[in-house]
Design an enzyme around this catalytic site. Structure first.
Site, mmCIF file in Angstrom:
data_model
loop_
_atom_site.group_PDB
_atom_site.id
_atom_site.type_symbol
_atom_site.label_atom_id
_atom_site.label_comp_id
_atom_site.label_asym_id
_atom_site.label_seq_id
_atom_site.Cartn_x
_atom_site.Cartn_y
_atom_site.Cartn_z
ATOM 1 N N ASP A 56 7.495 -0.534 11.713
ATOM 2 C CA ASP A 56 8.258 -0.467 10.785
ATOM 3 C C ASP A 56 8.473 0.469 10.692
ATOM 4 O O ASP A 56 8.060 1.731 11.276
ATOM 5 C CB ASP A 56 6.711 -0.682 10.071
ATOM 6 N N ASP B 276 -1.148 2.313 1.173
ATOM 7 C CA ASP B 276 -2.140 1.816 0.792
ATOM 8 C C ASP B 276 -3.121 3.134 1.042
ATOM 9 O O ASP B 276 -3.790 2.970 0.393
ATOM 10 C CB ASP B 276 -2.719 -0.020 1.003
ATOM 11 N N ASP C 162 3.240 -3.711 16.505
ATOM 12 C CA ASP C 162 4.463 -3.429 15.922
ATOM 13 C C ASP C 162 5.414 -2.114 15.400
ATOM 14 O O ASP C 162 4.320 -1.590 15.309
ATOM 15 C CB ASP C 162 4.608 -5.248 14.604
HETATM 16 P P1 ATP Z 1 -1.195 -3.788 11.109
HETATM 17 O O1 ATP Z 1 0.666 -4.010 11.409
HETATM 18 O O2 ATP Z 1 -1.610 -3.431 12.863
HETATM 19 O O3 ATP Z 1 -1.927 -4.308 11.277
HETATM 20 P P2 ATP Z 1 -0.276 -1.942 9.406
HETATM 21 O O4 ATP Z 1 -0.659 -0.960 9.497
HETATM 22 O O5 ATP Z 1 1.639 -1.789 10.719
HETATM 23 O O6 ATP Z 1 -1.274 -2.358 10.662
HETATM 24 P P3 ATP Z 1 1.108 -3.893 8.015
HETATM 25 O O7 ATP Z 1 0.734 -4.969 6.789
HETATM 26 O O8 ATP Z 1 2.516 -4.047 9.225
HETATM 27 O O9 ATP Z 1 -0.284 -3.377 8.539
HETATM 28 O O10 ATP Z 1 2.015 -3.122 6.571
HETATM 29 C C1 ATP Z 1 2.711 -2.079 7.195
HETATM 30 C C2 ATP Z 1 2.771 -0.865 6.719
HETATM 31 O O11 ATP Z 1 2.885 -0.636 5.586
HETATM 32 C C3 ATP Z 1 0.989 -0.355 5.785
HETATM 33 O O12 ATP Z 1 1.062 0.239 7.578
HETATM 34 C C4 ATP Z 1 1.150 0.066 4.528
HETATM 35 O O13 ATP Z 1 2.191 1.345 4.480
HETATM 36 C C5 ATP Z 1 2.290 -0.405 3.492
HETATM 37 N N1 ATP Z 1 1.775 -1.366 3.399
HETATM 38 C C6 ATP Z 1 1.416 -3.050 3.711
HETATM 39 N N2 ATP Z 1 0.606 -3.675 2.721
HETATM 40 C C7 ATP Z 1 0.746 -3.103 1.783
HETATM 41 C C8 ATP Z 1 -0.941 -3.037 0.068
HETATM 42 N N3 ATP Z 1 -0.368 -4.219 -0.206
HETATM 43 N N4 ATP Z 1 -0.749 -1.841 -0.472
HETATM 44 C C9 ATP Z 1 0.585 -1.105 -0.028
HETATM 45 N N5 ATP Z 1 0.858 -0.855 0.719
HETATM 46 C C10 ATP Z 1 0.464 -1.449 2.019
HETATM 47 MG MG MG Z 2 2.474 -3.166 10.588
#
Ligand code: ATP
Ligand code: MG
Length: 430
Positions: free
Chosen positions: A54, A139, A52
């Protein structure tokens, strides 16, 4: 801020979803900043295909919402905007800024922006800020890279690129403070370590045992969401090992976690379920949380059922109460929606019904909608070394009999006596 020009990184616009490009371009057209961020940039830099996209922007959720008819503002603890294009959802997040405890607390009940609990947990995080502030609020360093689809530049404020190259999972800032703000970050750290096959930075890892107990304060519903990401993203087997290594499984499935240490058959069963799930995802076959939960909680349910049987309860009622109690206890930690707990229970109860090998009863079971999952579960138990008196083989062969021959199948036939090497599941699985 480290700015990496287009010729020094491997991200190409062609790998970015058109919808995400459209959203960013519209935001930029309105004078806002808009960047691809998080997992998408990380995965593109690693040469993978993001699942996805973001976007981070300086526009407020309201401003974003006004720009896109196909959007809605979601979340309370953390407000974001979902922009929908058919089945694809682009998540647009406004830059988060620093939250100042005292001031934020004073505003806590007045349409406030940020709020923390006594332990330092962020109850809300809706203070907006700049890109630099947003980067340090994320994070992990590898999740805090930004891609500007207008200039083709990558922005790195936290040595994320260096950690990507070193294959390092490293929390941004002081690990204890960041884990306290949001204990789920510990689960995220091990999840990404497993998914990317990265090591965990020693300071980040060292803070986990110190802060792990804070996971008890996380609502069961949020842990269920995290459970899905941990085990249904195609890396469940590696994630399980990370959770065991960092002793975190106990905060999701406390009783299972204890039983896995006591009995290696249970550990083998849970490992096999994870490997099986990963394999199915790799083959684009459907997976259900119910099956995985059935495996994760089987140690608890089956042990309880045996204890009840030992006290004189007949097997089926014993399994029934054991299931009830197991679920009631489990949902205090990870909530399990009924649409999953019900089939999970049926898979367990079916394990007893599968013992009936008589012709007519057996033929009926075969027609049952839970047969497939229950049969797969039986094979999993056998794969983990459980002695079932050849039941798996019986059902494998039984399914291949012509319907008119099924009722003639004597209760105990060849398969039990013939000792065969352990079989893999039939490849007629789906
Ligand atoms: P994936 O979608 O592949 O699982 P992702 O890194 O995109 O991985 P998401 O859960 O979609 O993870 O979150 C998007 C972004 O938001 C993360 O990459 C991070 O930068 C931020 N993020 C998400 N959750 C947290 C959190 N609990 N604390 C701080 N930042 C966060
Ligand atoms: Mg994501």
């Amino acid at each position: 801020m480290n700015v990496i020009p287009r010729d020094q990184h491997c991200i190409s616009r062609t790998h970015i979803s058109d919808s995400a490009l459209k959203v960013m371009s519209r935001l930029r057209g309105q004078g806002h900043q808009a960047y691809l961020v998080g997992g998408a940039v990380r995965d593109l830099l690693l040469g993978g295909h993001p699942k996805d996209f973001d976007i981070a922007t300086d526009a407020t959720p309201e401003e974003v919402h006004q720009l896109f008819r196909n959007s809605r503002i979601i979340g309370r603890r953390f407000r974001i905007v979902h922009v929908r294009f058919g089945r694809e959802i682009i998540e647009v997040t406004t830059f988060r800024g620093h939250h100042d405890n005292g001031e934020a607390d004073a505003r806590a009940n007045s349409g406030n922006h940020s709020r923390q609990s006594a332990s330092g947990m962020l109850l809300r995080d809706n203070v907006y800020g700049t890109l630099e502030e947003d980067a340090v609020r994320r994070d992990l360093t590898v999740n805090a890279l930004y891609y500007d689809a207008g200039t083709f530049e990558v922005y790195d404020h936290v040595h994320g690129l260096e950690d990507l190259e070193k294959r390092h999972i490293c929390i941004i800032g002081d690990p204890q403070v960041r884990f306290r703000e949001d204990p789920v970050r510990m689960l995220r750290a091990v999840r990404f370590a497993a998914k990317l096959d990265f090591g965990i930075d020693s300071d980040t890892a060292a803070a986990i045992p110190e802060c792990a107990h804070l996971l008890r304060d996380i609502p069961a519903a949020r842990l269920f969401d995290e459970f899905l990401k941990l085990f249904l993203s195609g890396y469940a087997a590696a994630t399980l090992e990370q959770l065991l290594r960092h002793d975190l499984l106990q905060f999701l499935f406390p009783e299972t976690s204890e039983l896995l240490l006591e009995d290696e058959h249970y550990l083998a069963l849970v490992r096999a379920a994870m490997a099986n799930t990963d394999e199915r995802i790799a083959q684009d076959k459907p997976v259900t949380p119910a099956f995985l939960l059935a495996a994760l909680l089987w140690p608890v349910a089956s042990r309880l059922a045996s204890q009840l049987e030992a006290r004189g309860e007949p097997p089926m009622p014993a399994m029934h109460s054991a299931a009830q109690q197991t679920i009631a206890e489990a949902v205090q930690f990870v909530s399990i929606p009924r649409r999953f707990s019900q089939p999970m229970r049926e898979i367990w109860e079916f394990q007893l019904r599968l013992k009936k090998r008589q012709g007519k009863k057996a033929a009926e079971l075969l027609e049952h909608r839970r047969f497939r999952a229950a049969y797969d579960f039986l094979l999993l138990r056998e794969q983990a070394g459980e002695e079932t008196d050849g039941l798996g083989d019986f059902w494998t062969q039984y399914q291949h009999l012509a319907p008119q021959d099924r009722h003639r199948q004597p209760e105990r036939d060849g398969p039990r006596r013939r000792r065969r090497p352990r079989r893999r599941r039939s490849n007629k699985s789906e």
